[in-house]
Design a protein around this motif. Sequence first.
Motif, PDB file in Angstrom:
ATOM      1  N   SER A 122      51.526  48.217  85.254  1.00 48.81           N
ATOM      2  CA  SER A 122      51.508  49.020  84.035  1.00 48.81           C
ATOM      3  C   SER A 122      51.392  49.030  82.813  1.00 48.81           C
ATOM      4  CB  SER A 122      53.304  49.946  83.931  1.00 48.81           C
ATOM      5  OG  SER A 122      53.531  50.369  85.062  1.00 48.81           O
ATOM      6  N   ASN A 123      51.600  47.876  82.086  1.00 48.98           N
ATOM      7  CA  ASN A 123      51.193  47.445  81.057  1.00 48.98           C
ATOM      8  C   ASN A 123      49.691  46.691  80.939  1.00 48.98           C
ATOM      9  OD1 ASN A 123      52.893  47.815  79.723  1.00 48.98           O
ATOM     10  ND2 ASN A 123      53.948  46.051  80.248  1.00 48.98           N
ATOM     11  N   MET A 124      49.293  46.640  82.303  1.00 53.66           N
ATOM     12  CA  MET A 124      47.451  45.525  82.667  1.00 53.66           C
ATOM     13  C   MET A 124      46.508  47.423  82.098  1.00 53.66           C
ATOM     14  SD  MET A 124      48.011  42.448  84.533  1.00 53.66           S
ATOM     15  CE  MET A 124      48.266  40.938  84.273  1.00 53.66           C
ATOM     16  N   LEU A 125      47.171  47.800  82.678  1.00 51.39           N
ATOM     17  CA  LEU A 125      46.091  49.038  83.545  1.00 51.39           C
ATOM     18  C   LEU A 125      46.296  50.263  81.989  1.00 51.39           C
ATOM     19  CD1 LEU A 125      46.178  49.583  87.163  1.00 51.39           C
ATOM     20  CD2 LEU A 125      44.767  48.711  85.248  1.00 51.39           C
ATOM     21  N   TYR A 126      47.442  50.613  81.741  1.00 50.77           N
ATOM     22  CA  TYR A 126      47.510  51.580  80.697  1.00 50.77           C
ATOM     23  C   TYR A 126      48.335  51.128  79.239  1.00 50.77           C
ATOM     24  CZ  TYR A 126      47.574  54.200  85.121  1.00 50.77           C
ATOM     25  OH  TYR A 126      47.897  54.583  86.419  1.00 50.77           O
ATOM     26  N   GLY A 127      48.444  49.799  78.891  1.00 49.58           N
ATOM     27  CA  GLY A 127      48.352  49.598  77.239  1.00 49.58           C
ATOM     28  C   GLY A 127      50.010  49.146  77.564  1.00 49.58           C
ATOM     29  N   TYR A 128      50.209  48.226  76.497  1.00 48.98           N
ATOM     30  CA  TYR A 128      52.059  48.101  76.217  1.00 48.98           C
ATOM     31  C   TYR A 128      52.597  49.326  76.153  1.00 48.98           C
ATOM     32  CZ  TYR A 128      56.518  45.666  74.092  1.00 48.98           C
ATOM     33  OH  TYR A 128      57.391  45.417  73.908  1.00 48.98           O
ATOM     34  N   ASN A 129      53.618  49.838  76.055  1.00 53.55           N
ATOM     35  CA  ASN A 129      55.116  51.106  76.195  1.00 53.55           C
ATOM     36  C   ASN A 129      56.511  50.081  76.527  1.00 53.55           C
ATOM     37  OD1 ASN A 129      56.395  52.978  75.687  1.00 53.55           O
ATOM     38  ND2 ASN A 129      55.051  54.401  77.048  1.00 53.55           N
ATOM     39  N   PRO A 130      56.505  49.592  74.963  1.00 50.56           N
ATOM     40  CA  PRO A 130      58.465  49.563  75.765  1.00 50.56           C
ATOM     41  C   PRO A 130      59.332  50.890  76.320  1.00 50.56           C
ATOM     42  CG  PRO A 130      58.097  50.485  73.521  1.00 50.56           C
ATOM     43  CD  PRO A 130      56.344  49.952  73.903  1.00 50.56           C
ATOM     44  N   ASP A 131      58.987  51.846  75.959  1.00 53.52           N
ATOM     45  CA  ASP A 131      59.886  53.262  76.900  1.00 53.52           C
ATOM     46  C   ASP A 131      59.356  53.751  77.563  1.00 53.52           C
ATOM     47  OD1 ASP A 131      61.679  52.645  73.973  1.00 53.52           O
ATOM     48  OD2 ASP A 131      59.827  53.967  72.879  1.00 53.52           O
ATOM     49  N   ARG A 132      58.813  52.741  78.262  1.00 61.12           N
ATOM     50  CA  ARG A 132      58.200  53.082  79.794  1.00 61.12           C
ATOM     51  C   ARG A 132      59.173  53.191  80.524  1.00 61.12           C
ATOM     52  NH1 ARG A 132      53.381  50.186  80.725  1.00 61.12           N
ATOM     53  NH2 ARG A 132      52.128  51.834  79.669  1.00 61.12           N
ATOM     54  N   PHE A 133      59.107  54.349  81.687  1.00 62.15           N
ATOM     55  CA  PHE A 133      60.795  54.586  82.149  1.00 62.15           C
ATOM     56  C   PHE A 133      59.617  53.468  83.332  1.00 62.15           C
ATOM     57  CE2 PHE A 133      62.590  56.270  86.097  1.00 62.15           C
ATOM     58  CZ  PHE A 133      63.729  56.863  85.992  1.00 62.15           C
ATOM     59  N   TRP A 134      58.971  53.283  84.034  1.00 64.43           N
ATOM     60  CA  TRP A 134      58.928  53.007  85.581  1.00 64.43           C
ATOM     61  C   TRP A 134      57.516  51.917  85.798  1.00 64.43           C
ATOM     62  CZ3 TRP A 134      55.212  54.552  89.308  1.00 64.43           C
ATOM     63  CH2 TRP A 134      54.680  53.739  89.967  1.00 64.43           C
ATOM     64  N   ASN A 135      58.174  49.813  85.503  1.00 60.50           N
ATOM     65  CA  ASN A 135      57.274  49.636  85.450  1.00 60.50           C
ATOM     66  C   ASN A 135      56.523  48.976  87.162  1.00 60.50           C
ATOM     67  OD1 ASN A 135      56.197  48.391  83.030  1.00 60.50           O
ATOM     68  ND2 ASN A 135      58.681  49.148  82.047  1.00 60.50           N
ATOM     69  N   PHE A 136      55.567  49.512  87.377  1.00 62.93           N
ATOM     70  CA  PHE A 136      54.485  48.075  88.766  1.00 62.93           C
ATOM     71  C   PHE A 136      54.144  47.107  88.800  1.00 62.93           C
ATOM     72  CE2 PHE A 136      51.784  48.313  92.302  1.00 62.93           C
ATOM     73  CZ  PHE A 136      52.141  49.044  93.429  1.00 62.93           C
ATOM     74  N   ILE A 137      55.407  46.444  89.616  1.00 62.03           N
ATOM     75  CA  ILE A 137      54.554  44.757  88.748  1.00 62.03           C
ATOM     76  C   ILE A 137      54.445  44.331  90.428  1.00 62.03           C
ATOM     77  CG2 ILE A 137      55.801  43.028  87.978  1.00 62.03           C
ATOM     78  CD1 ILE A 137      57.716  44.202  86.718  1.00 62.03           C
ATOM     79  N   PRO A 138      53.297  43.894  91.407  1.00 62.45           N
ATOM     80  CA  PRO A 138      53.572  42.882  92.312  1.00 62.45           C
ATOM     81  C   PRO A 138      53.627  41.443  91.629  1.00 62.45           C
ATOM     82  CG  PRO A 138      51.358  44.471  91.533  1.00 62.45           C
ATOM     83  CD  PRO A 138      51.988  44.185  90.674  1.00 62.45           C
ATOM     84  N   PHE A 139      53.929  40.532  92.522  1.00 66.23           N
ATOM     85  CA  PHE A 139      54.189  39.635  92.750  1.00 66.23           C
ATOM     86  C   PHE A 139      53.883  38.240  93.125  1.00 66.23           C
ATOM     87  CE2 PHE A 139      57.962  40.927  95.022  1.00 66.23           C
ATOM     88  CZ  PHE A 139      58.160  40.591  95.422  1.00 66.23           C
ATOM     89  N   ALA A 140      53.705  37.548  93.851  1.00 66.60           N
ATOM     90  CA  ALA A 140      53.057  36.281  94.633  1.00 66.60           C
ATOM     91  C   ALA A 140      53.606  35.298  93.642  1.00 66.60           C
ATOM     92  CB  ALA A 140      51.555  36.546  94.554  1.00 66.60           C
ATOM     93  N   GLY A 141      53.670  34.145  95.158  1.00 66.71           N
ATOM     94  CA  GLY A 141      53.922  32.498  94.776  1.00 66.71           C
ATOM     95  C   GLY A 141      54.339  31.566  96.244  1.00 66.71           C
ATOM     96  N   ALA A 142      54.616  30.952  95.448  1.00 70.12           N
ATOM     97  CA  ALA A 142      54.954  29.182  96.858  1.00 70.12           C
ATOM     98  C   ALA A 142      56.559  28.633  96.619  1.00 70.12           C
ATOM     99  CB  ALA A 142      54.121  28.509  96.847  1.00 70.12           C
ATOM    100  N   GLY A 143      56.897  28.201  97.231  1.00 63.33           N
ATOM    101  CA  GLY A 143      57.823  27.585  97.369  1.00 63.33           C
ATOM    102  C   GLY A 143      58.722  26.628  98.739  1.00 63.33           C
ATOM    103  N   VAL A 144      60.039  26.404  98.732  1.00 57.57           N
ATOM    104  CA  VAL A 144      60.243  25.558  99.832  1.00 57.57           C
ATOM    105  C   VAL A 144      62.013  26.499 100.745  1.00 57.57           C
ATOM    106  CG1 VAL A 144      61.893  23.927  98.428  1.00 57.57           C
ATOM    107  CG2 VAL A 144      61.494  23.673 100.539  1.00 57.57           C
ATOM    108  N   GLY A 145      62.087  26.303 101.148  1.00 59.71           N
ATOM    109  CA  GLY A 145      63.070  27.041 101.930  1.00 59.71           C
ATOM    110  C   GLY A 145      64.185  25.856 102.820  1.00 59.71           C
ATOM    111  N   ARG A 146      65.688  26.174 102.991  1.00 60.75           N
ATOM    112  CA  ARG A 146      66.381  24.915 103.951  1.00 60.75           C
ATOM    113  C   ARG A 146      67.570  25.914 104.784  1.00 60.75           C
ATOM    114  NH1 ARG A 146      71.361  22.586 103.324  1.00 60.75           N
ATOM    115  NH2 ARG A 146      71.598  20.179 103.875  1.00 60.75           N
ATOM    116  N   SER A 147      67.351  25.636 106.228  1.00 60.37           N
ATOM    117  CA  SER A 147      68.070  26.236 106.753  1.00 60.37           C
ATOM    118  C   SER A 147      69.471  25.058 106.732  1.00 60.37           C
ATOM    119  CB  SER A 147      67.916  25.919 108.504  1.00 60.37           C
ATOM    120  OG  SER A 147      68.654  26.161 109.492  1.00 60.37           O
ATOM    121  N   MET A 148      70.219  25.793 105.996  1.00 59.34           N
ATOM    122  CA  MET A 148      71.803  25.385 105.739  1.00 59.34           C
ATOM    123  C   MET A 148      72.689  24.610 107.187  1.00 59.34           C
ATOM    124  SD  MET A 148      73.598  26.654 102.158  1.00 59.34           S
ATOM    125  CE  MET A 148      73.150  28.227 103.117  1.00 59.34           C
ATOM    126  N   THR A 149      72.122  25.778 108.221  1.00 62.59           N
ATOM    127  CA  THR A 149      72.835  25.596 109.169  1.00 62.59           C
ATOM    128  C   THR A 149      72.677  24.464 109.870  1.00 62.59           C
ATOM    129  OG1 THR A 149      73.349  27.578 109.068  1.00 62.59           O
ATOM    130  CG2 THR A 149      73.947  26.485 111.651  1.00 62.59           C
TER     131      THR A 149
END
Length: 383
Positions: A122-149
Amino acid sequence: MKKLLIVLAFAGVSMVSMAQDDPTLKYSVATNSFWSNWFVQVGADWNAYYSSQEHGNGNSKSPLKNFRSNPGAAIAVGKWFTPGLGLRTKVQGIWGQTVYNKDHHPANRYWIANEQALFNLSNMLYGYNPDRFWNFIPFAGAGVGRSMTNDIYAMNLSCGILNQFRLSRKVFLNLELGWNHSEADLDGDNGIMENRTSYTWEDKDNNLYAEIGLTFNIGRSTWDKVPDVAAINALHQSQIDALNGQLSDANAEIARLNNLLRNQKPVEKPNAQVIKEFVAAPVSVFFNINKAKVASRKDLVNLESMAKYAKENNAGLLVTGYADSKTGTPAYNQKLSESRAATVADHLVKMGVSRDKVEAVGKGGVNELSPISYNRRAVVTVK
């Protein structure tokens, strides 16, 4: 996995660079300090597990089936480095299931920790607006998981969509959909599928989730727009040009009056006394703000003509001091105007005018001339 992380990082930097290189000011913000734009997120999840070992069992793929879904919880801490690019560390999990078939799905307690890059489109395509009601934010990443059981660790990739709805400057409502794609032993069973000739998503453990939660901004959470420096410089230059024009006109008028004074001719009076004709034009001496010292020695040249006339004709002179009413209190401006009048009176005495022929008074602060600086003056007139 390393290649994927490099590609994600490169894509994020490229998208932010494109947004900030746009010549329009709506994409430009000032850089904040490191301690600005931090946030904390908390949420409740609904998780659905798709285990690698259930392939070919004909299980329903619906994420709402009770043999593959469970509630969960999540918490995250992050920071926005620009209005379009941020990072967060997210931990989620607690309740899951190892899915073999609809009748065999043992409980599996687990957690997944991911480092994720956030892209606020939303900010990248339409410019920064601190009062914008809806922000569309894709994300991607990596990490680690654990089976505690089962005390088993597994590497993990993640991606999804975060929708944020503004409740206030400090609080946002989150609706998030995500996918955790892990090694085959995250659900506690590290069985490997046989006779698999190509990589598919079923070769791994997959965790789909829907989350509702809140984001709490910490400290300063807004960005300052970059000022239009060119416009500010143009405005300042126009003001300077206007002042220079007024000063030039004032200097021309002073030069004209000085010329009149220098070219006075004696006039014969009936009583046979010879006096000089004098144009009774006041002489102004200017001062800098809050100062009682003459700003320019050019003004003293004009003062000499007035002193010369007073000496030759035994005339009295009145020195009236003024201050700028826009600066200082009335009491302060009164003292300043008296000091300016006294300064000019002292110069007249040094030029040979008798002290008893010079009267100095202060009129305090005024706002009768434009520009404002012209009010910082002392005016000499013939009594």
